[in-house]
Structures are given as C-alpha cells and as structure tokens.
Design a protein around this motif. Structure first.
Motif, PDB file in Angstrom:
ATOM      1  N   CYS A 116       0.839  -1.201   0.000  1.00 56.80           N
ATOM      2  CA  CYS A 116       0.000   0.000   0.000  1.00 56.80           C
ATOM      3  C   CYS A 116       0.874   1.251   0.000  1.00 56.80           C
ATOM      4  CB  CYS A 116      -0.903   0.030   1.229  1.00 56.80           C
ATOM      5  SG  CYS A 116      -2.202  -1.222   1.224  1.00 56.80           S
ATOM      6  N   ILE A 117       0.286   2.366  -0.417  1.00 60.79           N
ATOM      7  CA  ILE A 117       0.932   3.669  -0.345  1.00 60.79           C
ATOM      8  C   ILE A 117       0.053   4.586   0.503  1.00 60.79           C
ATOM      9  CG2 ILE A 117       1.725   5.701  -1.624  1.00 60.79           C
ATOM     10  CD1 ILE A 117       1.998   3.853  -4.094  1.00 60.79           C
ATOM     11  N   VAL A 118       0.593   5.089   1.585  1.00 60.48           N
ATOM     12  CA  VAL A 118      -0.061   6.155   2.348  1.00 60.48           C
ATOM     13  C   VAL A 118       0.806   7.386   2.104  1.00 60.48           C
ATOM     14  CG1 VAL A 118      -0.868   6.952   4.594  1.00 60.48           C
ATOM     15  CG2 VAL A 118      -0.944   4.504   4.033  1.00 60.48           C
ATOM     16  N   ASN A 119       0.342   8.242   1.215  1.00 60.81           N
ATOM     17  CA  ASN A 119       1.184   9.286   0.646  1.00 60.81           C
ATOM     18  C   ASN A 119       1.280  10.514   1.552  1.00 60.81           C
ATOM     19  OD1 ASN A 119       2.834  10.394  -1.428  1.00 60.81           O
ATOM     20  ND2 ASN A 119       1.596   9.338  -2.956  1.00 60.81           N
ATOM     21  N   THR A 120       2.032  11.492   1.095  1.00 64.05           N
ATOM     22  CA  THR A 120       2.395  12.669   1.875  1.00 64.05           C
ATOM     23  C   THR A 120       1.182  13.348   2.515  1.00 64.05           C
ATOM     24  OG1 THR A 120       4.176  13.022   0.272  1.00 64.05           O
ATOM     25  CG2 THR A 120       3.692  14.835   1.787  1.00 64.05           C
ATOM     26  N   GLY A 121       1.216  13.490   3.833  1.00 64.64           N
ATOM     27  CA  GLY A 121       0.180  14.220   4.541  1.00 64.64           C
ATOM     28  C   GLY A 121      -1.169  13.523   4.637  1.00 64.64           C
ATOM     29  N   ALA A 122      -1.264  12.281   4.217  1.00 64.52           N
ATOM     30  CA  ALA A 122      -2.534  11.552   4.301  1.00 64.52           C
ATOM     31  C   ALA A 122      -2.820  11.153   5.745  1.00 64.52           C
ATOM     32  CB  ALA A 122      -2.504  10.312   3.415  1.00 64.52           C
ATOM     33  N   ILE A 123      -4.107  11.021   6.079  1.00 69.49           N
ATOM     34  CA  ILE A 123      -4.512  10.631   7.434  1.00 69.49           C
ATOM     35  C   ILE A 123      -5.343   9.351   7.364  1.00 69.49           C
ATOM     36  CG2 ILE A 123      -5.868  11.271   9.471  1.00 69.49           C
ATOM     37  CD1 ILE A 123      -5.213  14.195   8.813  1.00 69.49           C
ATOM     38  N   VAL A 124      -4.904   8.351   8.105  1.00 74.17           N
ATOM     39  CA  VAL A 124      -5.641   7.096   8.250  1.00 74.17           C
ATOM     40  C   VAL A 124      -5.963   6.967   9.731  1.00 74.17           C
ATOM     41  CG1 VAL A 124      -5.607   4.605   7.948  1.00 74.17           C
ATOM     42  CG2 VAL A 124      -4.461   6.079   6.270  1.00 74.17           C
ATOM     43  N   GLU A 125      -7.221   7.197  10.070  1.00 77.89           N
ATOM     44  CA  GLU A 125      -7.608   7.267  11.479  1.00 77.89           C
ATOM     45  C   GLU A 125      -7.769   5.876  12.109  1.00 77.89           C
ATOM     46  OE1 GLU A 125      -7.848   8.906  14.059  1.00 77.89           O
ATOM     47  OE2 GLU A 125      -7.517  10.962  13.423  1.00 77.89           O
ATOM     48  N   HIS A 126      -8.103   5.886  13.388  1.00 77.52           N
ATOM     49  CA  HIS A 126      -8.227   4.666  14.186  1.00 77.52           C
ATOM     50  C   HIS A 126      -9.186   3.648  13.550  1.00 77.52           C
ATOM     51  CE1 HIS A 126     -12.309   5.624  15.637  1.00 77.52           C
ATOM     52  NE2 HIS A 126     -11.900   6.881  15.579  1.00 77.52           N
ATOM     53  N   ASP A 127      -8.813   2.399  13.628  1.00 75.42           N
ATOM     54  CA  ASP A 127      -9.643   1.264  13.212  1.00 75.42           C
ATOM     55  C   ASP A 127      -9.920   1.192  11.710  1.00 75.42           C
ATOM     56  OD1 ASP A 127     -10.267   0.074  15.898  1.00 75.42           O
ATOM     57  OD2 ASP A 127     -11.093   2.078  16.218  1.00 75.42           O
ATOM     58  N   CYS A 128      -9.217   1.965  10.908  1.00 76.10           N
ATOM     59  CA  CYS A 128      -9.362   1.831   9.450  1.00 76.10           C
ATOM     60  C   CYS A 128      -8.681   0.549   8.979  1.00 76.10           C
ATOM     61  CB  CYS A 128      -8.733   3.029   8.736  1.00 76.10           C
ATOM     62  SG  CYS A 128      -9.692   4.550   8.856  1.00 76.10           S
ATOM     63  N   GLU A 129      -9.185   0.004   7.873  1.00 76.39           N
ATOM     64  CA  GLU A 129      -8.586  -1.191   7.279  1.00 76.39           C
ATOM     65  C   GLU A 129      -8.390  -0.969   5.785  1.00 76.39           C
ATOM     66  OE1 GLU A 129     -10.739  -4.746   8.165  1.00 76.39           O
ATOM     67  OE2 GLU A 129     -10.915  -4.268  10.310  1.00 76.39           O
ATOM     68  N   LEU A 130      -7.153  -1.083   5.334  1.00 79.57           N
ATOM     69  CA  LEU A 130      -6.822  -0.946   3.922  1.00 79.57           C
ATOM     70  C   LEU A 130      -6.434  -2.307   3.369  1.00 79.57           C
ATOM     71  CD1 LEU A 130      -6.643   2.011   4.938  1.00 79.57           C
ATOM     72  CD2 LEU A 130      -4.667   2.307   3.440  1.00 79.57           C
ATOM     73  N   SER A 137      -3.809   9.006  -1.521  1.00 79.01           N
ATOM     74  CA  SER A 137      -3.034  10.099  -2.099  1.00 79.01           C
ATOM     75  C   SER A 137      -2.748  11.202  -1.083  1.00 79.01           C
ATOM     76  CB  SER A 137      -3.784  10.686  -3.299  1.00 79.01           C
ATOM     77  OG  SER A 137      -3.830   9.767  -4.357  1.00 79.01           O
ATOM     78  N   PRO A 138      -1.842  12.140  -1.437  1.00 79.12           N
ATOM     79  CA  PRO A 138      -1.510  13.228  -0.521  1.00 79.12           C
ATOM     80  C   PRO A 138      -2.731  13.979  -0.007  1.00 79.12           C
ATOM     81  CG  PRO A 138       0.041  13.195  -2.334  1.00 79.12           C
ATOM     82  CD  PRO A 138      -1.021  12.184  -2.664  1.00 79.12           C
ATOM     83  N   ASN A 139      -2.706  14.250   1.298  1.00 81.01           N
ATOM     84  CA  ASN A 139      -3.719  15.055   1.995  1.00 81.01           C
ATOM     85  C   ASN A 139      -5.126  14.456   1.986  1.00 81.01           C
ATOM     86  OD1 ASN A 139      -1.922  17.099   2.862  1.00 81.01           O
ATOM     87  ND2 ASN A 139      -1.960  17.968   0.816  1.00 81.01           N
ATOM     88  N   ALA A 140      -5.276  13.215   1.566  1.00 83.62           N
ATOM     89  CA  ALA A 140      -6.570  12.543   1.705  1.00 83.62           C
ATOM     90  C   ALA A 140      -6.757  12.149   3.164  1.00 83.62           C
ATOM     91  CB  ALA A 140      -6.642  11.320   0.808  1.00 83.62           C
ATOM     92  N   SER A 141      -8.013  12.124   3.630  1.00 84.84           N
ATOM     93  CA  SER A 141      -8.295  11.832   5.030  1.00 84.84           C
ATOM     94  C   SER A 141      -9.359  10.749   5.148  1.00 84.84           C
ATOM     95  CB  SER A 141      -8.794  13.089   5.754  1.00 84.84           C
ATOM     96  OG  SER A 141      -7.794  14.093   5.745  1.00 84.84           O
ATOM     97  N   LEU A 142      -9.033   9.706   5.909  1.00 83.17           N
ATOM     98  CA  LEU A 142      -9.995   8.658   6.232  1.00 83.17           C
ATOM     99  C   LEU A 142     -10.357   8.803   7.698  1.00 83.17           C
ATOM    100  CD1 LEU A 142      -8.269   5.518   4.621  1.00 83.17           C
ATOM    101  CD2 LEU A 142      -9.555   7.342   3.486  1.00 83.17           C
ATOM    102  N   ALA A 143     -11.626   9.059   8.005  1.00 84.36           N
ATOM    103  CA  ALA A 143     -12.063   9.114   9.399  1.00 84.36           C
ATOM    104  C   ALA A 143     -12.064   7.700   9.978  1.00 84.36           C
ATOM    105  CB  ALA A 143     -13.437   9.765   9.489  1.00 84.36           C
TER     106      ALA A 143
END
Length: 198
Positions: A116-130, A137-143
């Motif tokens: 996987c790629i978690v790119n520059t400034g991206a946010i993957v919050e608690h309990d997310c599953e990829l 991508s950069p600056n994308a946010s997953l609650a």
C-alpha cells in the motif's frame, strides 16, 4: 537492497529510505533502457540481473495494478518504508511492501495491507482497514473505521467520513467527499461523491 520501478514515486522512496535508515540502495530495476540512473542510483534490467544479489526489495511503482502484477510475478523479501516524519501508532499494523510518506498519520488499531501507499500528509484514522495495493493520495483523510478494498485509489485531498466501506479497485477522484458506501469497480467524484463511470 533494491527497488523495482524508476518512476517519480521511486524518487520519494529513495529519499525516505536515505532519510530514515542506514540501508544502501544498490540499484533500481526498470524496463526503460534510456535511463541509467535515478537520483544517482544505478538502474538495471531485472531479467538479466543476478538474482542471488537481491536480499531485500521494494516496489517503487505508484500504479496499484502494476504493483500487484510485480509482487505476484517476483517472489522476494519485500520490506516496508516509513519516512522519519510519518506518525505511526505503535498499535497500528502495516504489512510488507507498504510505504508511509512524510507527514502522513496512521492512528491506533489501523490495519494496512501489503504493498500500500499512504502518501504525503494523508490521514488514516483509528480502526481503518486498507486492503492490499491501496493508494491513499496526498492530503486525503480517512475518518475512523473506514474500510478500503484491494487496489482502490483515494485521490488527492479526498475525504471519507467515519464508518464508510469502499469496495475493491475503486477510484475516488481528487477532492471527493464520500458519505455513503461505494461498491467495487467504480469511479466516483464530487461533493457528495457520485458515480461517473463503472
């Protein structure tokens, strides 16, 4: 160690490795015979290379489908790469071959699949599953508690609200706001997200 793929993404991976570890990148494999170096690292043809010299590898290709193809056709000891300015919870899990770029955040109980790629400034919050081969991508946010299926690409600056499930091999366009679950194999854009291609 060696990288596979002399792309723009490869440059960021080289920088991350050189900034965070004492590993020496001995070469990059690529099919383009027009170039012989990338950021002063020599480029080789994988087919003619002595494979016994390879002890660690990272697939430095941004395209999700291509990363999957390479990983399934070449069996090597794949490592993960973490930029020193990434913030990764000690309670998160990250599988082999994945990378976390500068200023990205991965919070507690998040699970990141292979390659996987978690790119520059991206946010993957608690309990997310990829799933495997996902690109955030950069600056994308997953609650919190977002689930992303295999091969899906979340575009730059996209926002996914909490508890959403996005299927496999989906493309979420740049700046898209996702407030409902999304099925496999679709292209979604806009605010709120709407399907424009199957």
């Amino acid at each position: 160690m060696y990288l596979y793929g002399a792309s723009g993404h490869c440059k960021v991976i080289i920088d991350s490795i050189e900034s965070s570890t004492d590993k020496i990148i001995k070469g990059v494999f690529d099919d383009n015979i027009e170039i012989d170096k990338i950021l002063n690292v020599p480029i080789y043809n994988f087919e003619t290379f002595d494979k016994t010299k390879i002890h660690e590898m990272f697939i430095s290709v941004g395209n999700n489908a291509t990363r999957k193809m390479i990983s399934e056709s070449i069996s090597e000891n794949y490592i993960s790469v973490f930029h020193p300015k990434a913030t990764i919870s000690k309670y998160a899990f990250i599988d082999e071959g994945s990378c976390v770029m500068a200023n990205a955040v991965i919070n507690a109980s998040a699970k990141i699949g292979k390659h996987c790629i978690v790119n520059t400034g991206a946010i993957v919050e608690h309990d997310c599953e990829l799933g495997d081969f996902v690109h955030i991508s950069p600056n994308a946010s997953l609650a919190g508690n977002v689930k992303i299926g295999e091969g899906t690409h979340i575009g730059i600056g996209a926002q996914i609200i909490q508890g959403i499930t996005i299927g496999k091999w989906v493309t979420i366009g740049a700046g898209t706001v996702v407030i409902r679950d999304i099925p496999d194999g679709s292209l979604y854009v806009g605010n709120p997200a709407r399907q424009i291609k199957k």
